[in-house]
Design a protein around this motif. Sequence first.
Motif, PDB file in Angstrom:
ATOM      1  N   TRP A 243      41.590  26.456 -25.244  1.00  0.00           N
ATOM      2  CA  TRP A 243      40.698  27.487 -25.777  1.00  0.00           C
ATOM      3  C   TRP A 243      39.724  26.858 -26.766  1.00  0.00           C
ATOM      4  O   TRP A 243      38.505  27.050 -26.678  1.00  0.00           O
ATOM      5  CB  TRP A 243      41.510  28.602 -26.435  1.00  0.00           C
ATOM      6  CG  TRP A 243      40.644  29.684 -26.994  1.00  0.00           C
ATOM      7  CD1 TRP A 243      40.159  29.769 -28.272  1.00  0.00           C
ATOM      8  CD2 TRP A 243      40.130  30.815 -26.292  1.00  0.00           C
ATOM      9  NE1 TRP A 243      39.382  30.896 -28.405  1.00  0.00           N
ATOM     10  CE2 TRP A 243      39.351  31.553 -27.191  1.00  0.00           C
ATOM     11  CE3 TRP A 243      40.270  31.284 -24.988  1.00  0.00           C
ATOM     12  CZ2 TRP A 243      38.706  32.730 -26.843  1.00  0.00           C
ATOM     13  CZ3 TRP A 243      39.630  32.464 -24.638  1.00  0.00           C
ATOM     14  CH2 TRP A 243      38.853  33.163 -25.554  1.00  0.00           C
ATOM     15  N   SER A 244      40.263  26.108 -27.706  1.00  0.00           N
ATOM     16  CA  SER A 244      39.447  25.486 -28.747  1.00  0.00           C
ATOM     17  C   SER A 244      38.409  24.532 -28.148  1.00  0.00           C
ATOM     18  O   SER A 244      37.261  24.479 -28.602  1.00  0.00           O
ATOM     19  CB  SER A 244      40.354  24.730 -29.719  1.00  0.00           C
ATOM     20  OG  SER A 244      39.604  24.062 -30.703  1.00  0.00           O
ATOM     21  N   ALA A 245      38.796  23.812 -27.112  1.00  0.00           N
ATOM     22  CA  ALA A 245      37.896  22.846 -26.483  1.00  0.00           C
ATOM     23  C   ALA A 245      36.770  23.518 -25.703  1.00  0.00           C
ATOM     24  O   ALA A 245      35.723  22.902 -25.486  1.00  0.00           O
ATOM     25  CB  ALA A 245      38.690  21.918 -25.562  1.00  0.00           C
ATOM     26  N   HIS A 246      36.960  24.772 -25.279  1.00  0.00           N
ATOM     27  CA  HIS A 246      35.969  25.400 -24.396  1.00  0.00           C
ATOM     28  C   HIS A 246      35.249  26.604 -24.981  1.00  0.00           C
ATOM     29  O   HIS A 246      34.264  27.068 -24.387  1.00  0.00           O
ATOM     30  CB  HIS A 246      36.618  25.747 -23.053  1.00  0.00           C
ATOM     31  CG  HIS A 246      36.823  24.533 -22.227  1.00  0.00           C
ATOM     32  ND1 HIS A 246      35.838  24.008 -21.424  1.00  0.00           N
ATOM     33  CD2 HIS A 246      37.880  23.699 -22.117  1.00  0.00           C
ATOM     34  CE1 HIS A 246      36.285  22.915 -20.850  1.00  0.00           C
ATOM     35  NE2 HIS A 246      37.521  22.698 -21.259  1.00  0.00           N
ATOM     36  N   VAL A 247      35.672  27.122 -26.106  1.00  0.00           N
ATOM     37  CA  VAL A 247      35.010  28.300 -26.651  1.00  0.00           C
ATOM     38  C   VAL A 247      33.554  27.983 -27.021  1.00  0.00           C
ATOM     39  O   VAL A 247      32.652  28.785 -26.762  1.00  0.00           O
ATOM     40  CB  VAL A 247      35.817  28.925 -27.813  1.00  0.00           C
ATOM     41  CG1 VAL A 247      35.715  28.117 -29.087  1.00  0.00           C
ATOM     42  CG2 VAL A 247      35.422  30.360 -28.035  1.00  0.00           C
ATOM     43  N   GLY A 248      33.305  26.817 -27.569  1.00  0.00           N
ATOM     44  CA  GLY A 248      31.930  26.419 -27.896  1.00  0.00           C
ATOM     45  C   GLY A 248      31.081  26.241 -26.647  1.00  0.00           C
ATOM     46  O   GLY A 248      29.906  26.629 -26.623  1.00  0.00           O
ATOM     47  N   ALA A 249      31.672  25.669 -25.603  1.00  0.00           N
ATOM     48  CA  ALA A 249      30.947  25.502 -24.333  1.00  0.00           C
ATOM     49  C   ALA A 249      30.613  26.855 -23.725  1.00  0.00           C
ATOM     50  O   ALA A 249      29.540  27.035 -23.136  1.00  0.00           O
ATOM     51  CB  ALA A 249      31.772  24.664 -23.359  1.00  0.00           C
ATOM     52  N   ALA A 250      31.508  27.818 -23.875  1.00  0.00           N
ATOM     53  CA  ALA A 250      31.239  29.173 -23.361  1.00  0.00           C
ATOM     54  C   ALA A 250      30.082  29.810 -24.131  1.00  0.00           C
ATOM     55  O   ALA A 250      29.228  30.477 -23.533  1.00  0.00           O
ATOM     56  CB  ALA A 250      32.498  30.031 -23.462  1.00  0.00           C
ATOM     57  N   GLU A 251      30.039  29.593 -25.428  1.00  0.00           N
ATOM     58  CA  GLU A 251      28.915  30.111 -26.225  1.00  0.00           C
ATOM     59  C   GLU A 251      27.614  29.453 -25.789  1.00  0.00           C
ATOM     60  O   GLU A 251      26.597  30.136 -25.595  1.00  0.00           O
ATOM     61  CB  GLU A 251      29.162  29.876 -27.716  1.00  0.00           C
ATOM     62  CG  GLU A 251      30.252  30.745 -28.292  1.00  0.00           C
ATOM     63  CD  GLU A 251      30.629  30.372 -29.715  1.00  0.00           C
ATOM     64  OE1 GLU A 251      30.207  29.282 -30.214  1.00  0.00           O
ATOM     65  OE2 GLU A 251      31.340  31.161 -30.347  1.00  0.00           O
ATOM     66  N   ARG A 252      27.633  28.131 -25.619  1.00  0.00           N
ATOM     67  CA  ARG A 252      26.424  27.416 -25.189  1.00  0.00           C
ATOM     68  C   ARG A 252      25.999  27.832 -23.785  1.00  0.00           C
ATOM     69  O   ARG A 252      24.805  27.804 -23.465  1.00  0.00           O
ATOM     70  CB  ARG A 252      26.641  25.903 -25.257  1.00  0.00           C
ATOM     71  CG  ARG A 252      26.695  25.370 -26.683  1.00  0.00           C
ATOM     72  CD  ARG A 252      26.742  23.861 -26.746  1.00  0.00           C
ATOM     73  NE  ARG A 252      27.917  23.271 -26.133  1.00  0.00           N
ATOM     74  CZ  ARG A 252      29.112  23.173 -26.699  1.00  0.00           C
ATOM     75  NH1 ARG A 252      29.305  23.654 -27.915  1.00  0.00           N
ATOM     76  NH2 ARG A 252      30.120  22.611 -26.056  1.00  0.00           N
ATOM     77  N   ALA A 253      26.951  28.237 -22.950  1.00  0.00           N
ATOM     78  CA  ALA A 253      26.635  28.696 -21.598  1.00  0.00           C
ATOM     79  C   ALA A 253      26.039  30.098 -21.596  1.00  0.00           C
ATOM     80  O   ALA A 253      25.529  30.546 -20.575  1.00  0.00           O
ATOM     81  CB  ALA A 253      27.888  28.654 -20.717  1.00  0.00           C
ATOM     82  N   GLY A 254      26.113  30.798 -22.724  1.00  0.00           N
ATOM     83  CA  GLY A 254      25.459  32.095 -22.829  1.00  0.00           C
ATOM     84  C   GLY A 254      26.350  33.282 -23.133  1.00  0.00           C
ATOM     85  O   GLY A 254      25.866  34.416 -23.181  1.00  0.00           O
ATOM     86  N   PHE A 255      27.637  33.053 -23.369  1.00  0.00           N
ATOM     87  CA  PHE A 255      28.514  34.179 -23.697  1.00  0.00           C
ATOM     88  C   PHE A 255      28.377  34.556 -25.165  1.00  0.00           C
ATOM     89  O   PHE A 255      28.379  33.695 -26.039  1.00  0.00           O
ATOM     90  CB  PHE A 255      29.979  33.863 -23.361  1.00  0.00           C
ATOM     91  CG  PHE A 255      30.265  33.953 -21.899  1.00  0.00           C
ATOM     92  CD1 PHE A 255      30.330  35.181 -21.265  1.00  0.00           C
ATOM     93  CD2 PHE A 255      30.420  32.811 -21.145  1.00  0.00           C
ATOM     94  CE1 PHE A 255      30.555  35.269 -19.903  1.00  0.00           C
ATOM     95  CE2 PHE A 255      30.648  32.882 -19.784  1.00  0.00           C
ATOM     96  CZ  PHE A 255      30.717  34.115 -19.153  1.00  0.00           C
ATOM     97  N   GLN A 256      28.266  35.849 -25.403  1.00  0.00           N
ATOM     98  CA  GLN A 256      28.175  36.376 -26.753  1.00  0.00           C
ATOM     99  C   GLN A 256      29.556  36.305 -27.429  1.00  0.00           C
ATOM    100  O   GLN A 256      30.581  36.408 -26.757  1.00  0.00           O
ATOM    101  CB  GLN A 256      27.692  37.831 -26.729  1.00  0.00           C
ATOM    102  CG  GLN A 256      26.283  37.986 -26.197  1.00  0.00           C
ATOM    103  CD  GLN A 256      25.273  37.235 -27.050  1.00  0.00           C
ATOM    104  OE1 GLN A 256      25.272  37.321 -28.275  1.00  0.00           O
ATOM    105  NE2 GLN A 256      24.416  36.469 -26.388  1.00  0.00           N
TER     106      GLN A 256
END
Length: 184
Positions: free
Chosen positions: A81-94
């Motif tokens: 989760w920690s490794a991918h939450v930032g990537a999800a934000e950068r991909a466009g998730f609010q």
Amino acid sequence: MPPIPVDKMTSEQRSVVAKFEAERGTAVLHGPWVPLLRSPELLSLMLDVRSHVRDRSLLGPKLTELAILMAAREWTQQYEWSAHVGAAERAGFQPTVIAAIADGRHPVEMAEDEAVLYDLSVELHRNKSVSDATYDRALGVLGEDGIVEAVAIEGYYALLAMVMNTARTPLPDERTPGLSSFPQ
């Protein structure tokens, strides 16, 4: 499972660490790669799948990150989760969408493809199958190839989550857990 010191590695382990370094730019293993080093061939295969997911996923970056977050949430895997939450934000998730997923709630603000992938992922993890209605929706939105890709990403990240949960993989020191456990 702690890291294996270089002087204690087998030749097969050193070889896969060299592959890791060529792909990642560092020979320092972290996260799932630390326990997976105990099986160098498996680690090598997992790196190949990661390369596909990172560079060639049919779902594109945004849906791929959603699939990863879903696996991390369903397995309460803090490192993933920690490794991918930032990537999800950068991909466009609010942040509100990410917070809903973290809480185990269906986010309200999702596009149709995101909602279909969310439902497919939840059913697959929780029911160990997908209903006909969800499959038909996914088929219409993602196509057969997209469904296979989505299921493969869920399976890959569920496997990484299982490895890290079993190995008790810690979060990096500066991070705090982003997920609470689901009620049993």
